[in-house]
Write a protein that holds these residues in place. Structure first.
Motif, PDB file in Angstrom:
ATOM      1  N   PRO A  40       0.820  -1.214   0.000  1.00 21.51           N
ATOM      2  CA  PRO A  40       0.000   0.000   0.000  1.00 21.51           C
ATOM      3  C   PRO A  40       0.852   1.261   0.000  1.00 21.51           C
ATOM      4  O   PRO A  40       1.991   1.262   0.469  1.00 21.51           O
ATOM      5  CB  PRO A  40      -0.827  -0.114   1.279  1.00 21.51           C
ATOM      6  CG  PRO A  40      -0.080  -1.047   2.144  1.00 21.51           C
ATOM      7  CD  PRO A  40       0.709  -1.946   1.258  1.00 21.51           C
ATOM      8  N   GLU A  91       0.324   5.832   0.214  1.00 22.83           N
ATOM      9  CA  GLU A  91      -0.592   6.900   0.597  1.00 22.83           C
ATOM     10  C   GLU A  91      -0.514   7.995  -0.460  1.00 22.83           C
ATOM     11  O   GLU A  91       0.573   8.329  -0.934  1.00 22.83           O
ATOM     12  CB  GLU A  91      -0.216   7.451   1.960  1.00 22.83           C
ATOM     13  CG  GLU A  91      -1.348   8.176   2.624  1.00 22.83           C
ATOM     14  CD  GLU A  91      -1.167   8.193   4.117  1.00 22.83           C
ATOM     15  OE1 GLU A  91      -0.403   9.033   4.593  1.00 22.83           O
ATOM     16  OE2 GLU A  91      -1.774   7.365   4.794  1.00 22.83           O
ATOM     17  N   ARG A 120      -5.616   9.417   0.915  1.00 27.29           N
ATOM     18  CA  ARG A 120      -6.092   8.042   0.762  1.00 27.29           C
ATOM     19  C   ARG A 120      -4.944   7.050   0.893  1.00 27.29           C
ATOM     20  O   ARG A 120      -3.837   7.296   0.431  1.00 27.29           O
ATOM     21  CB  ARG A 120      -6.730   7.841  -0.624  1.00 27.29           C
ATOM     22  CG  ARG A 120      -7.858   8.786  -0.963  1.00 27.29           C
ATOM     23  CD  ARG A 120      -9.130   8.400  -0.226  1.00 27.29           C
ATOM     24  NE  ARG A 120     -10.217   9.291  -0.584  1.00 27.29           N
ATOM     25  CZ  ARG A 120     -11.114   9.042  -1.521  1.00 27.29           C
ATOM     26  NH1 ARG A 120     -11.065   7.932  -2.207  1.00 27.29           N
ATOM     27  NH2 ARG A 120     -12.075   9.911  -1.764  1.00 27.29           N
ATOM     28  N   ARG A 121      -5.231   5.944   1.493  1.00 31.82           N
ATOM     29  CA  ARG A 121      -4.307   4.806   1.526  1.00 31.82           C
ATOM     30  C   ARG A 121      -4.833   3.817   0.504  1.00 31.82           C
ATOM     31  O   ARG A 121      -5.988   3.386   0.593  1.00 31.82           O
ATOM     32  CB  ARG A 121      -4.277   4.195   2.922  1.00 31.82           C
ATOM     33  CG  ARG A 121      -3.229   3.128   3.051  1.00 31.82           C
ATOM     34  CD  ARG A 121      -2.941   2.860   4.493  1.00 31.82           C
ATOM     35  NE  ARG A 121      -2.182   4.022   5.013  1.00 31.82           N
ATOM     36  CZ  ARG A 121      -1.894   4.204   6.278  1.00 31.82           C
ATOM     37  NH1 ARG A 121      -2.308   3.360   7.180  1.00 31.82           N
ATOM     38  NH2 ARG A 121      -1.202   5.256   6.667  1.00 31.82           N
ATOM     39  N   TYR A 154      -7.266  -0.463  -4.877  1.00 37.36           N
ATOM     40  CA  TYR A 154      -8.147  -0.693  -3.733  1.00 37.36           C
ATOM     41  C   TYR A 154      -7.946   0.477  -2.782  1.00 37.36           C
ATOM     42  O   TYR A 154      -6.818   0.801  -2.384  1.00 37.36           O
ATOM     43  CB  TYR A 154      -7.812  -2.013  -3.028  1.00 37.36           C
ATOM     44  CG  TYR A 154      -8.680  -2.244  -1.828  1.00 37.36           C
ATOM     45  CD1 TYR A 154      -9.976  -2.714  -1.987  1.00 37.36           C
ATOM     46  CD2 TYR A 154      -8.231  -1.957  -0.548  1.00 37.36           C
ATOM     47  CE1 TYR A 154     -10.803  -2.909  -0.885  1.00 37.36           C
ATOM     48  CE2 TYR A 154      -9.051  -2.149   0.553  1.00 37.36           C
ATOM     49  CZ  TYR A 154     -10.336  -2.622   0.378  1.00 37.36           C
ATOM     50  OH  TYR A 154     -11.147  -2.803   1.460  1.00 37.36           O
ATOM     51  N   CYS A 155      -9.040   1.146  -2.423  1.00 38.16           N
ATOM     52  CA  CYS A 155      -9.005   2.281  -1.504  1.00 38.16           C
ATOM     53  C   CYS A 155      -9.426   1.786  -0.118  1.00 38.16           C
ATOM     54  O   CYS A 155     -10.551   1.302   0.063  1.00 38.16           O
ATOM     55  CB  CYS A 155      -9.949   3.378  -2.004  1.00 38.16           C
ATOM     56  SG  CYS A 155     -10.068   4.778  -0.883  1.00 38.16           S
ATOM     57  N   TYR A 156      -8.532   1.889   0.844  1.00 37.54           N
ATOM     58  CA  TYR A 156      -8.829   1.427   2.196  1.00 37.54           C
ATOM     59  C   TYR A 156      -9.868   2.315   2.877  1.00 37.54           C
ATOM     60  O   TYR A 156     -10.618   1.839   3.728  1.00 37.54           O
ATOM     61  CB  TYR A 156      -7.545   1.365   3.033  1.00 37.54           C
ATOM     62  CG  TYR A 156      -6.624   0.251   2.589  1.00 37.54           C
ATOM     63  CD1 TYR A 156      -6.783  -1.043   3.063  1.00 37.54           C
ATOM     64  CD2 TYR A 156      -5.608   0.489   1.674  1.00 37.54           C
ATOM     65  CE1 TYR A 156      -5.952  -2.070   2.656  1.00 37.54           C
ATOM     66  CE2 TYR A 156      -4.767  -0.533   1.255  1.00 37.54           C
ATOM     67  CZ  TYR A 156      -4.953  -1.809   1.748  1.00 37.54           C
ATOM     68  OH  TYR A 156      -4.130  -2.827   1.332  1.00 37.54           O
ATOM     69  N   ARG A 163     -13.065   1.253   1.123  1.00 40.06           N
ATOM     70  CA  ARG A 163     -13.175  -0.213   1.176  1.00 40.06           C
ATOM     71  C   ARG A 163     -13.740  -0.775  -0.124  1.00 40.06           C
ATOM     72  O   ARG A 163     -14.630  -1.622  -0.123  1.00 40.06           O
ATOM     73  CB  ARG A 163     -14.015  -0.657   2.368  1.00 40.06           C
ATOM     74  CG  ARG A 163     -13.398  -0.291   3.681  1.00 40.06           C
ATOM     75  CD  ARG A 163     -14.208  -0.768   4.834  1.00 40.06           C
ATOM     76  NE  ARG A 163     -13.567  -0.338   6.063  1.00 40.06           N
ATOM     77  CZ  ARG A 163     -14.132  -0.424   7.234  1.00 40.06           C
ATOM     78  NH1 ARG A 163     -15.345  -0.913   7.354  1.00 40.06           N
ATOM     79  NH2 ARG A 163     -13.499  -0.019   8.299  1.00 40.06           N
TER      80      ARG A 163
END
Length: 80
Positions: free
Chosen positions: A14, A16, A29-30, A44-46, A49
């Motif tokens: 991942p 940021e 965003r992570r 994929y955006c944590y 989700r």
């Protein structure tokens, strides 16, 4: 910045990003990059989700996430 995006894709790690939303607001965003195209990435955006598309032009900054003991710190956090 492209090197960081491609590294996230290759290493499956991942990162940021600081992203300009469609409402012209900055969002931190992570993400985990899934695909890199000419004008956008799929990641994929944590936060959401979910898998999202991000326009590369709207990514203002990208930073790898550093792992320290039991918590993650991004390089963007270190500057604050």
């Amino acid at each position: 910045m492209m090197r960081i995006l491609e590294r996230s894709l290759m290493d499956r790690c991942p990162i940021e990003i600081i992203y300009m939303t469609s409402q012209l607001k900055c969002s931190k965003r992570r993400i985990l990059v899934k695909k890199v195209e000419k004008d956008y990435i799929t990641a994929y955006c944590y936060f959401r989700r979910d898998v999202r598309n991000f326009r590369i032009h709207d990514i203002l900054a990208a930073s790898p996430i550093l792992f320290h003991s039991d918590r993650m710190i991004s390089r963007l956090d270190q500057n604050q």
